[in-house]
Scaffold this motif. Structure first.
Motif, short mmCIF file in Angstrom:
data_model
loop_
_atom_site.label_atom_id
_atom_site.label_comp_id
_atom_site.label_asym_id
_atom_site.label_seq_id
_atom_site.Cartn_x
_atom_site.Cartn_y
_atom_site.Cartn_z
N PHE A 255 -0.15 6.38 5.47
CA PHE A 255 -1.45 6.10 4.88
C PHE A 255 -1.68 6.89 3.59
O PHE A 255 -2.33 6.39 2.67
N GLY A 256 -1.14 8.11 3.52
CA GLY A 256 -1.27 8.86 2.27
C GLY A 256 -0.55 8.17 1.13
O GLY A 256 -1.10 8.02 0.02
N THR A 257 0.69 7.72 1.38
CA THR A 257 1.45 7.03 0.35
C THR A 257 0.82 5.68 0.00
O THR A 257 0.69 5.33 -1.18
N ARG A 258 0.44 4.95 1.04
CA ARG A 258 -0.15 3.64 0.77
C ARG A 258 -1.47 3.75 0.02
O ARG A 258 -1.77 2.94 -0.86
N TYR A 259 -2.26 4.76 0.35
CA TYR A 259 -3.53 4.93 -0.33
C TYR A 259 -3.31 5.24 -1.81
O TYR A 259 -4.06 4.75 -2.68
N ALA A 260 -2.28 6.02 -2.11
CA ALA A 260 -1.96 6.31 -3.52
C ALA A 260 -1.57 5.03 -4.25
O ALA A 260 -2.01 4.78 -5.39
N TYR A 261 -0.74 4.19 -3.61
CA TYR A 261 -0.37 2.92 -4.21
C TYR A 261 -1.60 2.01 -4.36
O TYR A 261 -1.74 1.30 -5.37
N ASN A 262 -2.46 2.00 -3.36
CA ASN A 262 -3.67 1.17 -3.44
C ASN A 262 -4.56 1.58 -4.60
O ASN A 262 -5.13 0.72 -5.28
N ILE A 263 -4.70 2.89 -4.80
CA ILE A 263 -5.52 3.36 -5.92
C ILE A 263 -4.90 2.94 -7.24
O ILE A 263 -5.59 2.48 -8.16
N ALA A 264 -3.58 3.10 -7.35
CA ALA A 264 -2.90 2.68 -8.59
C ALA A 264 -3.08 1.18 -8.82
O ALA A 264 -3.34 0.73 -9.94
#
Length: 545
Positions: A255-264
């Motif tokens: 979720f940490g990695t995915r959230y970073a991608y989602n923000i980008a």
């Protein structure tokens, strides 16, 4: 009849490089397509990676493939049920049982063992280390869960209840991977629409691209603001929290990695929307200044032409949306528990195959029916449109389809969008049909005849007379000095029809560089327009198409 590929390529290149605005719009569309496509590819990579791990756990625990989950409630008040059929009123046996309820311990395995969550993190945190998932048996040789084994840490036991809960995680991750694939293709489709818009001077396609970016930004915002965080809280409560049926953090980095991608992805979407709005505003001003005075077309032809372009834009958008919605339903029918529950799969397959076979001919019928003003084609187009609407509307009588529509919002959004676009294409097609034989076909034939003679607008520029605001008695073209006057048969120009005054074009002109040139060639007429002007440069506006 239609321009050659070389002519189309030359015209497209010239339109893209017409001015700084068109060049900037093209470069923006190209760069953004690959930038956001890369982000979506990274999202797909992480979703598919964790989905494979969860799927392996579920299969190793021998959870029946027919089982699916049904989540109700809100964070910290969840009730998760496992069902072997779609629950609906009138069933003799309710097909669901509760496998998780917030604050209530439900453990179907007497041999469950609690482990320190911190010890289990190292097993799945680094996939490069590798780990094995093997079944765990009781004294009767019955599978009671799985053991996650790794050389880097001690074995971790996940009981049967944990494996049942992970079916829910598996479904969520599978849906996410399908969404990622769709959005990757969507970026390249949007690039194609943008190139078509600027190359053909199409206002409807510009607005279609801008509207598509608005939808992408809205969906990205929904994921960042609500969905990813909601899923993280739910997974934490059901799987990772101490005292939960699993008690193991299987998603330490997900979720940490995915959230970073989602923000980008969200930042790119918002930036693209704002830049697209600015560039679209400027390019629409260019279109407005250069459009709607093509070959002296009257206002009523211009109005019909707008509907023609709107039909083309709607059909192009509908092709993607309908194919995407159909492919997502195919994925549900073939890759989920629905494939084992559905009792009418042959009927669904028939509709899917019919849609796949008819969608391209359907677009061609709509485009050529309006373009050539052929009533049989437009009637066939409306008939196929009615088949799509009625066929997919009947699908809502299906319990499994309604279930999938509600449980997976992405499928629901695509389905609703496809209905709206099909109905819009039917309305626009009918409006065009009512305006047949009013000059549009003849006008487009004249444009294509000029294109076939390499009469492309990019080699010309505005006249000094027009810049000064003066008006002449003609609304046609003025040729550059020494530009050869092309001549051709009027029958070839308008597909065998005679040019009549008052229809679209004036009566045949007899002027040319040499008055004797025309008189010596019976049946030959020069292109419409006044005699060549030797003291003014050529004046023409790009032809939107």
């Amino acid at each position: 009849m239609f321009p050659k590929p070389a002519t189309i390529f030359k015209s497209t290149y010239a339109a893209i490089t017409l001015n700084r605005v068109t060049v900037a719009f093209f470069l923006f569309s190209l760069v953004h397509c690959f930038a956001q496509g890369i982000i979506q590819s990274l999202l797909y990579a992480i979703d598919s990676e964790f989905e494979n791990v969860v799927t392996k756990i579920v299969h190793t625990a021998e959870i029946p493939l027919k089982n699916m989950t049904y989540l109700e409630g809100s964070p910290y008040h969840w009730t998760l049920r496992m069902c072997d059929n779609v629950p609906h009123p009138g069933q003799a046996r309710y097909p669901c049982t509760v496998i998780f309820q917030s604050g209530v311990g439900i453990d179907n395995s007497p041999d469950a063992i609690e482990y320190d969550t911190k010890e289990s993190i190292s097993i799945v945190q680094d996939f490069t280390r590798g780990f094995d998932i093997v079944p765990a048996f009781d004294s009767n040789n019955t599978v009671i869960g799985v053991n996650v084994e790794s050389s880097a840490a001690q074995s971790v036991f996940l009981n049967h209840q944990c494996a049942q809960i992970l079916v829910y995680a598996q479904e969520i991750l599978q849906d996410s991977t399908r969404e990622d694939i769709t959005f990757i293709f969507f970026q390249f489709w949007l690039l194609g629409v943008s190139i078509f818009a600027v190359s053909r001077g199409s206002t409807p396609h510009i607005l279609t691209a801008l509207g598509s970016r608005l939808l992408i930004a809205a969906w990205s915002g929904y994921i960042v603001i609500y969905r990813t965080n909601n899923q993280a809280v739910t997974f934490q409560e059901m799987v990772s929290a101490p005292g939960s049926p699993c008690g193991v953090d299987l998603f330490p980095t997900y979720f940490g990695t995915r959230y970073a991608y989602n923000i980008a992805d969200f930042v790119l979407s918002i930036t693209a929307l704002l830049l697209a709005a600015l560039l679209s505003w400027n390019i629409l001003k260019v279109f407005k200044a250069q459009s709607f005075k093509r070959v002296g077309a009257p206002e009523h032809v211009i109005r019909i032409y707008k509907y023609f372009m709107a039909v083309q834009a709607v059909l192009q958008l509908e092709i993607f949306v309908l194919i995407a919605a159909t492919s997502q339903w195919v994925a549900v029918l073939t890759g989920t528990a629905i494939s084992l529950i559905s009792a009418h799969t042959p009927e669904y397959d028939a509709l899917i195959i019919a849609t796949a076979v008819l969608v391209i001919p359907w677009k061609a019928l709509g485009w050529y029916g309006v373009r050539l003003e052929r009533k049989p084609l437009i009637i066939s187009f409306l008939g196929v449109s009615f088949f799509f609407v009625s066929g997919w509307a009947i699908m809502f009588y299906s319990i499994v389809y309604r279930w999938s529509f509600v449980q997976w919002p992405y499928l629901g959004c695509l389905t609703v969008a496809s209905f709206i676009l099909i109905l819009a294409s039917m309305v626009l097609g009918t409006i065009c049909w009512r305006n047949f034989d009013k000059g549009l076909a003849e006008y487009l034939n004249a444009e294509e005849a000029l294109a076939g003679l390499n009469f492309t607008p990019e080699v010309f520029h505005h006249s000094d007379v027009e810049k000064s605001g003066e008006k002449t008695s003609h609304s046609f073209y003025e040729y550059e000095p020494d530009f050869p006057m092309p001549t051709f048969h009027s029958a070839d120009l308008l597909g065998g029809e005679t040019i009549r005054k008052g229809s679209l074009t004036p009566a045949p002109m007899t002027h040319s560089r040499s008055g004797s040139a025309v008189s010596e060639m019976s049946g030959i007429m020069p292109v419409r327009g006044p005699p060549p002007s030797y003291d003014k440069p050529y004046s023409i506006r790009p032809i939107p198409f």
